[in-house]
Each structure stands twice: as C-alpha cells, then as structure tokens.
Design a protein around this motif. Sequence first.
Motif, PDB file in Angstrom:
ATOM      1  N   ARG A   1       4.187  -8.264  -6.552  1.00 50.92           N
ATOM      2  CA  ARG A   1       4.745  -7.621  -7.736  1.00 50.92           C
ATOM      3  C   ARG A   1       3.630  -6.884  -8.477  1.00 50.92           C
ATOM      4  NH1 ARG A   1       8.219 -11.433 -10.881  1.00 50.92           N
ATOM      5  NH2 ARG A   1       9.915 -10.582  -9.639  1.00 50.92           N
ATOM      6  N   GLY A   2       3.840  -5.569  -8.678  1.00 51.74           N
ATOM      7  CA  GLY A   2       2.845  -4.754  -9.362  1.00 51.74           C
ATOM      8  C   GLY A   2       2.927  -4.892 -10.862  1.00 51.74           C
ATOM      9  N   ALA A   3       1.973  -4.247 -11.545  1.00 54.92           N
ATOM     10  CA  ALA A   3       1.922  -4.332 -13.005  1.00 54.92           C
ATOM     11  C   ALA A   3       3.174  -3.763 -13.650  1.00 54.92           C
ATOM     12  CB  ALA A   3       0.685  -3.602 -13.519  1.00 54.92           C
ATOM     13  N   GLY A   4       3.808  -2.792 -12.996  1.00 53.48           N
ATOM     14  CA  GLY A   4       5.017  -2.193 -13.551  1.00 53.48           C
ATOM     15  C   GLY A   4       6.289  -2.934 -13.199  1.00 53.48           C
ATOM     16  N   GLY A   5       6.182  -4.041 -12.465  1.00 58.61           N
ATOM     17  CA  GLY A   5       7.344  -4.832 -12.109  1.00 58.61           C
ATOM     18  C   GLY A   5       7.922  -4.516 -10.750  1.00 58.61           C
ATOM     19  N   GLY A   6       7.473  -3.411 -10.116  1.00 57.53           N
ATOM     20  CA  GLY A   6       7.940  -3.087  -8.771  1.00 57.53           C
ATOM     21  C   GLY A   6       7.174  -3.859  -7.720  1.00 57.53           C
ATOM     22  N   TRP A   7       7.594  -3.699  -6.465  1.00 57.16           N
ATOM     23  CA  TRP A   7       6.971  -4.423  -5.366  1.00 57.16           C
ATOM     24  C   TRP A   7       6.051  -3.519  -4.564  1.00 57.16           C
ATOM     25  CZ3 TRP A   7       7.512  -9.475  -5.630  1.00 57.16           C
ATOM     26  CH2 TRP A   7       8.672 -10.031  -6.188  1.00 57.16           C
ATOM     27  N   LEU A   8       4.875  -4.047  -4.205  1.00 53.73           N
ATOM     28  CA  LEU A   8       3.914  -3.344  -3.358  1.00 53.73           C
ATOM     29  C   LEU A   8       3.876  -4.059  -2.013  1.00 53.73           C
ATOM     30  CD1 LEU A   8       0.991  -2.927  -5.935  1.00 53.73           C
ATOM     31  CD2 LEU A   8       2.995  -1.463  -5.586  1.00 53.73           C
ATOM     32  N   ALA A   9       4.162  -3.333  -0.939  1.00 55.91           N
ATOM     33  CA  ALA A   9       4.251  -3.928   0.392  1.00 55.91           C
ATOM     34  C   ALA A   9       2.907  -3.877   1.105  1.00 55.91           C
ATOM     35  CB  ALA A   9       5.312  -3.205   1.219  1.00 55.91           C
ATOM     36  N   GLY A  10       2.549  -4.970   1.739  1.00 55.27           N
ATOM     37  CA  GLY A  10       1.316  -5.016   2.513  1.00 55.27           C
ATOM     38  C   GLY A  10       1.397  -6.046   3.613  1.00 55.27           C
ATOM     39  N   PRO A  11       0.548  -5.959   4.615  1.00 55.74           N
ATOM     40  CA  PRO A  11       0.574  -6.908   5.731  1.00 55.74           C
ATOM     41  C   PRO A  11       0.027  -8.267   5.321  1.00 55.74           C
ATOM     42  CG  PRO A  11      -1.316  -5.469   5.943  1.00 55.74           C
ATOM     43  CD  PRO A  11      -0.538  -4.960   4.760  1.00 55.74           C
ATOM     44  N   LEU A  12       0.507  -9.287   5.989  1.00 51.57           N
ATOM     45  CA  LEU A  12      -0.056 -10.624   5.829  1.00 51.57           C
ATOM     46  C   LEU A  12      -0.765 -10.979   7.135  1.00 51.57           C
ATOM     47  CD1 LEU A  12      -0.399 -13.046   4.013  1.00 51.57           C
ATOM     48  CD2 LEU A  12       1.803 -13.910   4.811  1.00 51.57           C
TER      49      LEU A  12
ATOM     50  N   VAL B   1       6.707 -13.830   9.134  1.00 51.52           N
ATOM     51  CA  VAL B   1       6.844 -14.321   7.764  1.00 51.52           C
ATOM     52  C   VAL B   1       7.155 -13.172   6.817  1.00 51.52           C
ATOM     53  CG1 VAL B   1       5.312 -16.262   8.185  1.00 51.52           C
ATOM     54  CG2 VAL B   1       4.383 -14.157   7.251  1.00 51.52           C
ATOM     55  N   LEU B   2       7.880 -13.520   5.781  1.00 45.57           N
ATOM     56  CA  LEU B   2       8.235 -12.596   4.710  1.00 45.57           C
ATOM     57  C   LEU B   2       7.873 -13.307   3.414  1.00 45.57           C
ATOM     58  CD1 LEU B   2       9.606  -9.786   4.610  1.00 45.57           C
ATOM     59  CD2 LEU B   2      11.774 -10.959   4.198  1.00 45.57           C
ATOM     60  N   MET B   3       7.065 -12.661   2.583  1.00 42.97           N
ATOM     61  CA  MET B   3       6.537 -13.347   1.406  1.00 42.97           C
ATOM     62  C   MET B   3       6.714 -12.533   0.139  1.00 42.97           C
ATOM     63  SD  MET B   3       2.686 -14.700   0.538  1.00 42.97           S
ATOM     64  CE  MET B   3       2.405 -15.488  -1.069  1.00 42.97           C
ATOM     65  N   LEU B   4       7.029 -13.234  -0.945  1.00 45.86           N
ATOM     66  CA  LEU B   4       7.012 -12.676  -2.290  1.00 45.86           C
ATOM     67  C   LEU B   4       5.810 -13.261  -3.015  1.00 45.86           C
ATOM     68  CD1 LEU B   4      10.790 -13.116  -3.277  1.00 45.86           C
ATOM     69  CD2 LEU B   4       9.689 -11.106  -2.259  1.00 45.86           C
ATOM     70  N   ALA B   5       4.977 -12.400  -3.600  1.00 51.19           N
ATOM     71  CA  ALA B   5       3.794 -12.842  -4.334  1.00 51.19           C
ATOM     72  C   ALA B   5       3.792 -12.214  -5.721  1.00 51.19           C
ATOM     73  CB  ALA B   5       2.523 -12.453  -3.572  1.00 51.19           C
ATOM     74  N   GLY B   6       2.984 -12.760  -6.606  1.00 49.50           N
ATOM     75  CA  GLY B   6       2.924 -12.242  -7.967  1.00 49.50           C
ATOM     76  C   GLY B   6       4.075 -12.712  -8.827  1.00 49.50           C
ATOM     77  N   LEU B   7       4.707 -13.835  -8.454  1.00 56.42           N
ATOM     78  CA  LEU B   7       5.822 -14.360  -9.242  1.00 56.42           C
ATOM     79  C   LEU B   7       5.297 -15.049 -10.495  1.00 56.42           C
ATOM     80  CD1 LEU B   7       8.030 -15.872  -6.394  1.00 56.42           C
ATOM     81  CD2 LEU B   7       8.029 -13.541  -7.315  1.00 56.42           C
ATOM     82  N   GLY B   8       6.056 -14.947 -11.562  1.00 56.74           N
ATOM     83  CA  GLY B   8       5.565 -15.449 -12.827  1.00 56.74           C
ATOM     84  C   GLY B   8       4.439 -14.553 -13.316  1.00 56.74           C
TER      85      GLY B   8
END
Length: 246
Positions: free
Chosen positions: A60-71, A202-209
């Motif tokens: 999750r970016g500073a503006g609230g959107g999602w930034l996609a990247g490899p894990l 794997v599929l991951m969400l990061a930057g939560l909270g």
Amino acid sequence: MQEEARQVLAGAIVEAIETGNPIAPLEPALRPAGLAEGEAVAEAVLDALGQAPCGLRLLRGAGGGWLAGPLLPGRLLADGAVIAWSALRRPRVSAGILGVLAEALEPGADTPPRFARLHAALDLASSRFRDGAADEAHSVADLADLGYVVTGRPGALPAGPVAVSCAPGAKRPRGSAEDLAAGFAAAAAAARRLGGLPAGAVLMLAGLGAASVPAAGERWTARVAGLGRAQALIGEASSGEDAPAA
C-alpha cells in the motif's frame, strides 16, 4: 524512458541489492516517469539477478493505492526471525497477509483467488535509494521497496473486515479494519495483468494498518484478528544470523 536508461537504473538497483551500497539521486533521464516504467525496470532487475519470484507482493502506497512488486524466496523469513539493523535501508514496518494459491490465476479471468493457506505477516519495506524513493514509480522500480517478509503460522481467511495491527514490544493496539477480500481482489487483478501466477505461488498484501519506522533493538509483532501473528527482532544479530543487505 529509453531502454538504455532502463538498463542503467536496473543495474544500479542490482548493485545496491548485491552490495548494500545505496543509490544516489538519479539524473532526470534515469527516472521512471510512471508505474508502468517502474514495473519495466523491476522486470529488468529480476532478469539481471537471475532470480525467479515466488509470487506477487502488493504494498500500500502513501496515497492509499497498491504498488505491485515481485516477492523473492530469499526474502521470506520464519516467525521469530532476527534481522540485523545494518541489513535495512530506510526501513518501514507494517502488517501484511500472505496467501498460498490453491489454483492458478489465469490472465483474462476475474474470479476471486482461492488459497490453500494464509499467514499473518510482518513486512519490512526497505529502499535501495540513498534518500528514499522520490515517488511511487521509483518504489515500483525498486521491487516495490521489498525488504523482508516474516510469516506466522498458517490459518484460514477470516470473513469480513478484520482488525490488523503492528506494534513494538508488548503493545497491543486495537488496529485498523481491513477489507481483505477487496485487497486480494486487487492483488489477483495485478497478478493477472502481469501474466498470471501458478498454483502454489504466493499473493501478498503489505503495508496494512499504519506503517512505522522501526529502531534497532525493537521486537515488532504484526497481528491479524482471527488469523494470527508474525514477529521479528530488529537488531544487530550475531554473524551467523545476519540477513543479507537489503
């Protein structure tokens, strides 16, 4: 952004990953103009590293959107990991959720992702840029600020919005409500746009909270209500425990 400039920036990021030396501010010709250019640079970084990603991480970016990247597999650590402070550059710590796909995400489909298992995760984002990423395109080029991901025990996805928190020491904040179904729908759409993912990836969400800046010597815990927790100690570990430079 010209192909030559893309390769020069990718090479600088690769060198920073391999040596730990940060990247100085970029000349205008080397700056990705948007997220698509940032993704192209990230792909060139993976090609140069010769590493195959194990899945996709959405930060999750500073503006609230999602930034996609490899894990990358080497960035996944087990619960209770010790990560040397010197291995991190401009770190930011937050909660995350990592899911292992039970079936492939095929391009062109729009069904929700199905998971074999899920893990609460602690996400340690890190920038290879000396002064931090100038914007979201720079972050995406830098593998979406991939640092390290610490995963907890497997569990099942809770129904509805869940409370997610990340805090140091013994603190147990109430956390913020996260719509995981919406987040994973966005992650699945991004994965399909980028070519899809096989079962077992794997599929991951990061930057939560709220993301926080950690300090050396702190023990951080990410909690996902109904799923579990993941914990890591950030400090100067012994030589046998040091993580590679991020």
